[in-house]
Design an enzyme around this catalytic site. Structure first.
Site, PDB file in Angstrom:
ATOM      1  N   GLY A  22       0.822  -1.216   0.000  1.00 35.64           N
ATOM      2  CA  GLY A  22       0.000   0.000   0.000  1.00 35.64           C
ATOM      3  C   GLY A  22       0.850   1.257   0.000  1.00 35.64           C
ATOM      4  N   ILE A  55       7.985   3.454   1.711  1.00 36.17           N
ATOM      5  CA  ILE A  55       9.300   4.093   1.577  1.00 36.17           C
ATOM      6  C   ILE A  55       9.220   5.587   1.930  1.00 36.17           C
ATOM      7  CG2 ILE A  55       9.104   4.522  -0.911  1.00 36.17           C
ATOM      8  CD1 ILE A  55      12.258   3.448  -0.635  1.00 36.17           C
ATOM      9  N   LYS A  88       5.109  21.851 -11.110  1.00 39.07           N
ATOM     10  CA  LYS A  88       6.499  21.623 -11.536  1.00 39.07           C
ATOM     11  C   LYS A  88       6.599  21.850 -13.044  1.00 39.07           C
ATOM     12  CE  LYS A  88       9.923  17.945 -12.044  1.00 39.07           C
ATOM     13  NZ  LYS A  88      10.259  16.534 -11.824  1.00 39.07           N
ATOM     14  N   PRO A 106      13.304  21.846 -18.964  1.00 38.17           N
ATOM     15  CA  PRO A 106      11.886  22.197 -18.802  1.00 38.17           C
ATOM     16  C   PRO A 106      10.975  21.155 -19.462  1.00 38.17           C
ATOM     17  CG  PRO A 106      13.110  23.816 -20.144  1.00 38.17           C
ATOM     18  CD  PRO A 106      13.908  22.568 -20.092  1.00 38.17           C
ATOM     19  N   VAL A 195       2.243 -10.199   5.132  1.00 36.58           N
ATOM     20  CA  VAL A 195       2.291 -11.463   4.394  1.00 36.58           C
ATOM     21  C   VAL A 195       3.494 -12.236   4.924  1.00 36.58           C
ATOM     22  CG1 VAL A 195       2.561 -12.551   2.123  1.00 36.58           C
ATOM     23  CG2 VAL A 195       1.277 -10.403   2.341  1.00 36.58           C
TER      24      VAL A 195
HETATM   25  P1  FAD Z   1       6.822   1.163  -0.925  1.00 36.98           P
HETATM   26  O1  FAD Z   1       6.453   2.578  -0.704  1.00 36.98           O
HETATM   27  O2  FAD Z   1       8.033   0.639  -0.230  1.00 36.98           O
HETATM   28  O3  FAD Z   1       5.571   0.293  -0.518  1.00 36.98           O
HETATM   29  C1  FAD Z   1       5.679  -1.085  -0.280  1.00 36.98           C
HETATM   30  C2  FAD Z   1       4.409  -1.580   0.378  1.00 36.98           C
HETATM   31  O4  FAD Z   1       4.474  -2.979   0.496  1.00 36.98           O
HETATM   32  C3  FAD Z   1       4.158  -1.019   1.765  1.00 36.98           C
HETATM   33  O5  FAD Z   1       2.793  -0.732   1.947  1.00 36.98           O
HETATM   34  C4  FAD Z   1       4.560  -2.169   2.669  1.00 36.98           C
HETATM   35  O6  FAD Z   1       3.891  -2.143   3.898  1.00 36.98           O
HETATM   36  C5  FAD Z   1       4.099  -3.334   1.811  1.00 36.98           C
HETATM   37  N1  FAD Z   1       4.746  -4.599   2.160  1.00 36.98           N
HETATM   38  C6  FAD Z   1       6.030  -4.972   1.973  1.00 36.98           C
HETATM   39  N2  FAD Z   1       6.225  -6.223   2.449  1.00 36.98           N
HETATM   40  C7  FAD Z   1       5.024  -6.636   2.933  1.00 36.98           C
HETATM   41  C8  FAD Z   1       4.569  -7.830   3.570  1.00 36.98           C
HETATM   42  N3  FAD Z   1       5.400  -8.850   3.818  1.00 36.98           N
HETATM   43  N4  FAD Z   1       3.287  -7.904   3.940  1.00 36.98           N
HETATM   44  C9  FAD Z   1       2.422  -6.877   3.706  1.00 36.98           C
HETATM   45  N5  FAD Z   1       2.797  -5.733   3.124  1.00 36.98           N
HETATM   46  C10 FAD Z   1       4.080  -5.617   2.750  1.00 36.98           C
HETATM   47  N6  FAD Z   1       9.731   8.490  -7.519  1.00 36.98           N
HETATM   48  C11 FAD Z   1       9.300   9.540  -8.233  1.00 36.98           C
HETATM   49  O7  FAD Z   1       8.504   9.350  -9.153  1.00 36.98           O
HETATM   50  N7  FAD Z   1       9.715  10.801  -7.931  1.00 36.98           N
HETATM   51  C12 FAD Z   1      10.638  11.061  -6.977  1.00 36.98           C
HETATM   52  O8  FAD Z   1      10.957  12.211  -6.722  1.00 36.98           O
HETATM   53  C13 FAD Z   1      11.179   9.962  -6.266  1.00 36.98           C
HETATM   54  N8  FAD Z   1      12.118  10.134  -5.316  1.00 36.98           N
HETATM   55  C14 FAD Z   1      12.683   9.037  -4.714  1.00 36.98           C
HETATM   56  C15 FAD Z   1      13.781   9.185  -3.865  1.00 36.98           C
HETATM   57  C16 FAD Z   1      14.406   8.057  -3.313  1.00 36.98           C
HETATM   58  C17 FAD Z   1      15.618   8.217  -2.447  1.00 36.98           C
HETATM   59  C18 FAD Z   1      13.879   6.763  -3.563  1.00 36.98           C
HETATM   60  C19 FAD Z   1      14.509   5.541  -2.945  1.00 36.98           C
HETATM   61  C20 FAD Z   1      12.773   6.618  -4.376  1.00 36.98           C
HETATM   62  C21 FAD Z   1      12.195   7.738  -4.985  1.00 36.98           C
HETATM   63  N9  FAD Z   1      11.136   7.597  -5.871  1.00 36.98           N
HETATM   64  C22 FAD Z   1      10.672   8.674  -6.564  1.00 36.98           C
HETATM   65  C23 FAD Z   1      10.512   6.290  -6.076  1.00 36.98           C
HETATM   66  C24 FAD Z   1       9.196   6.247  -5.307  1.00 36.98           C
HETATM   67  O9  FAD Z   1       9.420   6.443  -3.947  1.00 36.98           O
HETATM   68  C25 FAD Z   1       8.534   4.897  -5.518  1.00 36.98           C
HETATM   69  O10 FAD Z   1       8.504   4.590  -6.874  1.00 36.98           O
HETATM   70  C26 FAD Z   1       7.111   4.931  -5.037  1.00 36.98           C
HETATM   71  O11 FAD Z   1       7.038   5.436  -3.765  1.00 36.98           O
HETATM   72  C27 FAD Z   1       6.508   3.563  -5.072  1.00 36.98           C
HETATM   73  O12 FAD Z   1       7.016   2.773  -4.040  1.00 36.98           O
HETATM   74  P2  FAD Z   1       6.323   1.372  -3.807  1.00 36.98           P
HETATM   75  O13 FAD Z   1       4.878   1.596  -3.563  1.00 36.98           O
HETATM   76  O14 FAD Z   1       6.740   0.484  -4.918  1.00 36.98           O
HETATM   77  O15 FAD Z   1       7.053   0.827  -2.482  1.00 36.98           O
END
Ligand code: FAD
Length: 510
Positions: A22, A55, A88, A106, A195
């Site tokens: 999520g 994250i 932006k 841009p 999970v």
């Molecule tokens: P996460 O936010 O990590 O979510 C993972 C989910 O899985 C969480 O809800 C967690 O609870 C769940 N989960 C994991 N394991 C389990 C389990 N065993 N059981 C149940 N639930 C579980 N993207 C951009 O487009 N623009 C930006 O400016 C940008 N800046 C960034 C800067 C940094 C330093 C980093 C590292 C990333 C950046 N990103 C950026 C990328 C962006 O943060 C991610 O693409 C976006 O937040 C999606 O993350 P996610 O949902 O894949 O993972």
């Protein structure tokens, strides 16, 4: 007549879609699938763990996010009010070419072509003239950004403002919460829990159900892995290998901290090159987001945190928070009945704000190739082909920034400037160096203008220009350039200040 019979051979439809995670990826997937799929017949469940959390970064986006929001019915004013968003118009790069230099990448395109000759070619020929100046003078989004102004583009192509293009900065946590409301209103069921195990069907290796830590079972037909860097189902259960890109993109850590808002509210993300990485600055309504992305082989965590804090332009609103990551992607994104979307699929570091876009792109392609329980290999392969091409095209554009750095004498930057890059990127740079020629290929996310902005912004210049420019009448061209620069600057001067536009929009939120 053979068309009617084929329906009989179709496999059973997908009844239950399960999304694991999520974060931004999970809730974007949930909101988009709810919009298209949720109806009486199909169930969609999202599982997330409050203990594991998200994250919590990902605050800068690129223009296609607007189409995504519109498609799922998110109203712009309500979204800006709910997520602390600002507008932006591009990215300002500082210190990537010359240590003291800056340039803007841009959104949108500069100028217009001249009898079919691309604008940048005309500019390349005349750029040395003092009355011509930088490319960004002829770029609507750049002129508005430099003045900290914003307005929505108009459709009428005769107006300079029609060439403005924009995206958002927003608070990632608030955006996920906003999408959750949309998804839950659309019928998504949310399950909180961790999970703990994944059960696979022996015969075809499909995931059949998830076992939560408290013993609950969640079965499903299609599993969308949005579990972040853990890549619980695709990398874990399915053991799809990870292709490591750290030899091209060696930054593997970040340290982040919010700071107090600083006015004027700039409509750009700022990226400032530092000794062994770079620092971002993202202006939101209620705070500024900051982070230092760096290579742990060149800088330790304390030094990185010190560098980040020293580079803030307002008081810090917390302590620095460390993060680790690895750049690269999975060898496949869809395997059997598991599709990875978000960080579970891969990560390219945030230099051009492409991660959230790759989430959006993954969702769109999944919906375009939505399977039945037969999981036709030809459809799965097509998804993998399209996403691979998209990741690799973005990879080349991001690597370009490092390859084209001008920071001679700093080990991190020297190594990157002299590294071997992918052939696809090397040939593009070589073609540009000859006569400034660039082409937009099918899988490219970034336009020719984006490539020109970064290449020339970081000091890569062609030996000459397209000879077709010489068949144009120079005097007419120069008069047209002066007219364009004047029109863009007058249009920008008539726009509201960015902060006033944000305030106005917030006030008009439903
Ligand atoms: P996460 O936010 O990590 O979510 C993972 C989910 O899985 C969480 O809800 C967690 O609870 C769940 N989960 C994991 N394991 C389990 C389990 N065993 N059981 C149940 N639930 C579980 N993207 C951009 O487009 N623009 C930006 O400016 C940008 N800046 C960034 C800067 C940094 C330093 C980093 C590292 C990333 C950046 N990103 C950026 C990328 C962006 O943060 C991610 O693409 C976006 O937040 C999606 O993350 P996610 O949902 O894949 O993972």
């Amino acid at each position: 007549m053979d068309g009617g019979g084929s329906a009989l051979t179709l496999a059973a439809p997908i009844d239950h879609v399960v999304i694991v995670g999520g974060g931004t990826a999970g809730w974007m997937t949930a909101a988009a699938t709810a919009h298209v799929l949720a109806n009486g017949r199909r169930r969609i469940t999202l599982v997330e763990s409050d203990d594991i959390g998200t994250i919590g970064v990902g605050e800068a986006t690129i223009p296609p996010i607007r189409a995504f929001n519109a498609r799922i019915g998110v109203d712009e004013a309500g979204f800006v009010a709910a997520t602390g968003a600002t507008f932006k118009l591009g990215i300002e790069f500082r210190g990537w070419g010359d240590r003291d230099g800056r340039y803007l990448h841009p959104f949108g395109d500069p100028g217009h072509d001249f009898s079919g000759v691309p604008f940048h070619q005309v500019w390349l020929k005349h750029r040395h003239r003092p009355d011509v100046g930088p490319l960004q003078r002829y770029w609507m989004s750049a002129v508005a950004a430099d003045d900290a102004r914003f307005d929505r583009p108009r459709a009428d192509p005769s107006l300079p403002i029609s060439q403005l293009n924009y995206a958002y900065h927003f608070d990632a946590g608030l955006y996920a919460a906003h999408l959750r409301r949309v998804a839950e209103a659309g019928g998504i069921r949310r399950v909180e829990g961790r999970v703990a195990a994944v059960d696979q069907h022996g015969e075809n290796g499909h995931v059949t159900y998830l076992r939560l830590a408290d013993g609950r079972l969640i079965d499903g037909d299609l599993f969308i892995d949005c579990s972040g860097f853990r890549s619980l189902l695709l990398g874990g259960t399915m053991a799809v290998p990870f292709q490591d890109w750290s030899h091209w993109l060696p930054c593997d850590r970040a340290v982040t901290v919010p700071s107090a808002r600083r006015d004027p509210l700039l409509p750009v993300t700022r990226s400032t090159a530092r000794t062994a990485g770079w620092q971002w600055r993202i202006p939101l309504q209620h705070r500024t987001g900051n982070g230092l992305v760096y290579s742990s082989a060149h800088l330790d965590e304390d030094a990185a945190a010190g560098m980040l804090m020293a580079g803030l332009d307002g008081p810090a609103l917390g302590d620095p928070r460390p993060l680790s990551f690895r750049t690269g992607r999975r060898a496949r994104f869809w395997h059997r009945n598991v599709v990875a979307i978000g960080l579970s699929a891969g990560f390219l570091e945030p230099l051009e704000s492409t991660s959230i876009h790759l989430v959006q792109s993954g969702i769109q392609k999944l919906l375009a190739l939505f399977p039945d329980r037969g999981f036709a290999p030809v459809e799965v392969d097509e998804y993998n082909r399209l996403m691979t091409a998209q990741f690799d095209a973005v990879r080349d554009f991001v690597i370009l920034h490092y390859k084209a750095n001008g920071r001679v004498g700093e080990p991190f930057w020297d190594a990157l400037r002299t590294m071997a890059v992918p052939d696809s990127l090397a040939s593009r740079i070589n073609l540009f160096r000859e006569k400034g020629r660039l082409f937009r290929y099918d899988d490219d996310l970034f336009s020719v203008a984006s490539w020109v902005a970064v290449l020339t912004g970081q000091g890569i210049w062609p030996r000459g220009h397209d000879p077709l420019v010489d068949s144009l009448d120079d005097q007419r061209v120069l008069a047209a350039l002066a007219g364009l620069a004047d029109a863009y600057s007058r249009t920008a001067a008539a726009m509201p200040a960015h902060d006033r536009f944000v305030d106005y929009l917030r006030a008009s939120a439903p």
